[in-house]
Design a protein around this motif. Structure first.
Motif, PDB file in Angstrom:
ATOM      1  N   VAL A  96      12.258   1.742  15.929  1.00  0.00           N
ATOM      2  CA  VAL A  96      12.989   2.971  16.233  1.00  0.00           C
ATOM      3  C   VAL A  96      14.403   2.647  16.699  1.00  0.00           C
ATOM      4  N   LYS A  97      14.545   1.630  17.549  1.00  0.00           N
ATOM      5  CA  LYS A  97      15.867   1.256  18.031  1.00  0.00           C
ATOM      6  C   LYS A  97      16.768   0.783  16.891  1.00  0.00           C
ATOM      7  N   LEU A  98      16.206   0.080  15.924  1.00  0.00           N
ATOM      8  CA  LEU A  98      16.987  -0.458  14.815  1.00  0.00           C
ATOM      9  C   LEU A  98      17.293   0.589  13.749  1.00  0.00           C
ATOM     10  N   MET A  99      16.327   1.473  13.470  1.00  0.00           N
ATOM     11  CA  MET A  99      16.432   2.359  12.319  1.00  0.00           C
ATOM     12  C   MET A  99      16.669   3.818  12.676  1.00  0.00           C
ATOM     13  N   GLY A 100      16.489   4.172  13.945  1.00  0.00           N
ATOM     14  CA  GLY A 100      16.590   5.564  14.336  1.00  0.00           C
ATOM     15  C   GLY A 100      15.218   6.205  14.421  1.00  0.00           C
ATOM     16  N   ALA A 101      15.151   7.325  15.128  1.00  0.00           N
ATOM     17  CA  ALA A 101      13.864   7.975  15.370  1.00  0.00           C
ATOM     18  C   ALA A 101      13.232   8.520  14.098  1.00  0.00           C
ATOM     19  N   ALA A 102      14.043   9.142  13.250  1.00  0.00           N
ATOM     20  CA  ALA A 102      13.495   9.783  12.049  1.00  0.00           C
ATOM     21  C   ALA A 102      12.904   8.756  11.090  1.00  0.00           C
ATOM     22  N   ARG A 103      13.661   7.703  10.783  1.00  0.00           N
ATOM     23  CA  ARG A 103      13.166   6.705   9.837  1.00  0.00           C
ATOM     24  C   ARG A 103      12.102   5.810  10.467  1.00  0.00           C
ATOM     25  N   GLY A 104      12.225   5.525  11.767  1.00  0.00           N
ATOM     26  CA  GLY A 104      11.222   4.711  12.436  1.00  0.00           C
ATOM     27  C   GLY A 104       9.854   5.366  12.441  1.00  0.00           C
ATOM     28  N   SER A 105       9.843   6.693  12.528  1.00  0.00           N
ATOM     29  CA  SER A 105       8.561   7.407  12.572  1.00  0.00           C
ATOM     30  C   SER A 105       7.823   7.382  11.252  1.00  0.00           C
ATOM     31  N   LEU A 106       8.507   7.020  10.170  1.00  0.00           N
ATOM     32  CA  LEU A 106       7.883   7.039   8.848  1.00  0.00           C
ATOM     33  C   LEU A 106       6.676   6.108   8.748  1.00  0.00           C
ATOM     34  N   PHE A 107       6.658   5.062   9.563  1.00  0.00           N
ATOM     35  CA  PHE A 107       5.596   4.069   9.437  1.00  0.00           C
ATOM     36  C   PHE A 107       4.233   4.612   9.868  1.00  0.00           C
ATOM     37  N   ALA A 108       4.232   5.739  10.577  1.00  0.00           N
ATOM     38  CA  ALA A 108       2.956   6.375  10.906  1.00  0.00           C
ATOM     39  C   ALA A 108       2.219   6.799   9.646  1.00  0.00           C
ATOM     40  N   ALA A 109       2.972   7.069   8.574  1.00  0.00           N
ATOM     41  CA  ALA A 109       2.350   7.497   7.318  1.00  0.00           C
ATOM     42  C   ALA A 109       1.513   6.399   6.685  1.00  0.00           C
ATOM     43  N   LEU A 110       1.773   5.144   7.045  1.00  0.00           N
ATOM     44  CA  LEU A 110       1.010   4.032   6.485  1.00  0.00           C
ATOM     45  C   LEU A 110      -0.363   3.884   7.132  1.00  0.00           C
ATOM     46  N   VAL A 111      -0.533   4.443   8.318  1.00  0.00           N
ATOM     47  CA  VAL A 111      -1.737   4.188   9.108  1.00  0.00           C
ATOM     48  C   VAL A 111      -3.020   4.642   8.417  1.00  0.00           C
ATOM     49  N   PRO A 112      -3.103   5.886   7.879  1.00  0.00           N
ATOM     50  CA  PRO A 112      -4.368   6.282   7.238  1.00  0.00           C
ATOM     51  C   PRO A 112      -4.774   5.356   6.099  1.00  0.00           C
ATOM     52  N   GLY A 113      -3.806   4.954   5.268  1.00  0.00           N
ATOM     53  CA  GLY A 113      -4.124   4.073   4.154  1.00  0.00           C
ATOM     54  C   GLY A 113      -4.573   2.699   4.605  1.00  0.00           C
ATOM     55  N   ILE A 114      -3.911   2.164   5.635  1.00  0.00           N
ATOM     56  CA  ILE A 114      -4.310   0.858   6.164  1.00  0.00           C
ATOM     57  C   ILE A 114      -5.731   0.927   6.720  1.00  0.00           C
ATOM     58  N   THR A 115      -6.043   2.029   7.404  1.00  0.00           N
ATOM     59  CA  THR A 115      -7.396   2.196   7.937  1.00  0.00           C
ATOM     60  C   THR A 115      -8.429   2.226   6.821  1.00  0.00           C
ATOM     61  N   VAL A 116      -8.105   2.918   5.718  1.00  0.00           N
ATOM     62  CA  VAL A 116      -9.015   2.979   4.575  1.00  0.00           C
ATOM     63  C   VAL A 116      -9.277   1.582   4.023  1.00  0.00           C
ATOM     64  N   ILE A 117      -8.217   0.783   3.875  1.00  0.00           N
ATOM     65  CA  ILE A 117      -8.358  -0.567   3.326  1.00  0.00           C
ATOM     66  C   ILE A 117      -9.170  -1.458   4.263  1.00  0.00           C
ATOM     67  N   LEU A 118      -8.870  -1.409   5.557  1.00  0.00           N
ATOM     68  CA  LEU A 118      -9.585  -2.243   6.514  1.00  0.00           C
ATOM     69  C   LEU A 118     -11.041  -1.815   6.665  1.00  0.00           C
ATOM     70  N   ALA A 119     -11.289  -0.514   6.615  1.00  0.00           N
ATOM     71  CA  ALA A 119     -12.664  -0.021   6.711  1.00  0.00           C
ATOM     72  C   ALA A 119     -13.490  -0.482   5.515  1.00  0.00           C
ATOM     73  N   TYR A 120     -12.836  -0.628   4.359  1.00  0.00           N
ATOM     74  CA  TYR A 120     -13.536  -1.121   3.176  1.00  0.00           C
ATOM     75  C   TYR A 120     -14.019  -2.552   3.399  1.00  0.00           C
ATOM     76  N   GLY A 121     -13.157  -3.371   4.015  1.00  0.00           N
ATOM     77  CA  GLY A 121     -13.536  -4.756   4.243  1.00  0.00           C
ATOM     78  C   GLY A 121     -14.461  -4.957   5.421  1.00  0.00           C
ATOM     79  N   ALA A 122     -14.239  -4.186   6.501  1.00  0.00           N
ATOM     80  CA  ALA A 122     -14.992  -4.415   7.731  1.00  0.00           C
ATOM     81  C   ALA A 122     -16.235  -3.545   7.846  1.00  0.00           C
ATOM     82  N   LEU A 123     -16.159  -2.332   7.326  1.00  0.00           N
ATOM     83  CA  LEU A 123     -17.272  -1.390   7.481  1.00  0.00           C
ATOM     84  C   LEU A 123     -17.957  -1.062   6.162  1.00  0.00           C
ATOM     85  N   ASP A 124     -17.515  -1.696   5.081  1.00  0.00           N
ATOM     86  CA  ASP A 124     -18.097  -1.471   3.754  1.00  0.00           C
ATOM     87  C   ASP A 124     -18.002  -0.011   3.338  1.00  0.00           C
ATOM     88  N   GLU A 125     -16.868   0.638   3.686  1.00  0.00           N
ATOM     89  CA  GLU A 125     -16.631   2.026   3.286  1.00  0.00           C
ATOM     90  C   GLU A 125     -15.691   2.007   2.078  1.00  0.00           C
TER      91      GLU A 125
END
Length: 306
Positions: free
Chosen positions: A246-275
């Motif tokens: 956020v300090k480097l990119m600003g609040a608006a662009r820094g917040s964009l990385f929250a959008a990656l979280v659901p997809g990362i969870t899906v990928i990790l759940a596939y490997g760890a929870l067999d979902e």
């Protein structure tokens, strides 16, 4: 690790460095539901996990807080930040799962956070989004909905609206933290210490008084695993990495990385929870990636004339 520390202290190549720290934060956030689910399915409860998080990170950052206090922040902003990225956020997000499916949280929290950060940056900081960035936001929100489509379309109970409202509150709180951080004259490590110590000071007495703790009965391996991940990874490193982005990119662009979280969870759940992810989730991952590409302006690196 040494290279990471050098990047953390450097302000050169702002976009690349900001993206790196934003992605690192998203990776930890994406792993949080998977690791937390392992914890609460064994001996520890959700309040136990939250207590471990704030106690560990609070004690680690306490020396920084004692040395620097609230320099460059002040009590009003410190309380807003501690609420947005600390105790109130955790309480809203965790209790939302008592009423609504996880799929609802996976959509409502990041989408509300993105919207709040974008509007807050525009109104409070004068960071008016370009047409290209607005297009990227629209693509991102579409991808988030695709990833959480199954959860949103599932059968729900009469109290689902309560959980949805809590998820919206959680996303709003984190968006407010993002904008407030941008207005503070401080560094990410100090900001993390302020959030962590205040959250520890507020939550720990409430936990000891009102919670039915399972920590005394839990195996030491569970306590150490959850304490290390919740306190060091999620509580310290993720917040530190995100604050730096956020300090480097600003609040608006820094917040964009929250959008990656659901997809990362899906990928990790596939490997760890067999979902196994379905086609909607896989499609959402592709759409979110495209949205990030445009919202961060990465297309200009390929086509400088745009």
């Amino acid at each position: 690790m040494a290279a990471l520390l050098r990047l953390f202290r450097s302000d050169s190549d702002t976009l690349t460095t900001g993206i790196l720290f934003g992605v690192l934060a998203a990776l930890i956030w994406g792993a949080w539901p998977v690791v937390t689910r392992f914890g609460v399915q064994q001996t520890l409860s959700a309040p136990d996990v939250t207590a471990l998080r704030f106690l560990v990170v609070g004690m680690i950052t306490l020396p920084i807080f004692i040395k620097r206090g609230l320099q460059g922040i002040g009590w009003p902003k410190a309380l807003i930040m501690a609420s947005g990225a600390g105790i109130l956020y955790m309480m809203a997000a965790s209790h939302g799962f008592n009423f609504a499916p996880a799929g609802h949280g996976g959509v409502l929290v990041p989408s509300t956070m993105l919207t709040t950060a974008m509007l807050g940056s525009w109104i409070a900081l004068g960071d008016k989004p370009t047409k290209l960035r607005l297009t990227g936001y629209g693509i991102l929100l579409t991808g988030i909905v695709l990833i959480g489509r199954e959860g949103l379309s599932g059968s729900t109970g009469v109290d689902t609206w309560i959980g949805d409202l809590l998820f919206i509150c959680a996303g709003f709180l984190w968006g407010v933290y993002t904008v407030t951080l941008r207005t503070c004259d401080t560094d990410p490590l100090h900001a993390t210490a302020v959030v962590s110590v205040i959250s520890m000071a507020v939550y720990t007495p409430l936990y000891l008084i009102f919670a039915d703790s399972n920590i005394p009965e839990a195996p030491m391996s569970e306590i150490l695993t959850q304490g290390a991940f919740q306190g060091i990874a999620a509580g310290l490193l993720a917040l530190l990495f995100y604050s730096r982005a956020v300090k480097l990119m600003g609040a608006a662009r820094g917040s964009l990385f929250a959008a990656l979280v659901p997809g990362i969870t899906v990928i990790l759940a596939y490997g760890a929870l067999d979902e196994t992810p379905n086609m909607w989730e896989l499609s959402g991952l592709v759409v979110v990636s495209a949205g990030m590409f445009y919202a961060l302006g990465l297309n200009r690196l390929i086509s400088p004339r745009q």
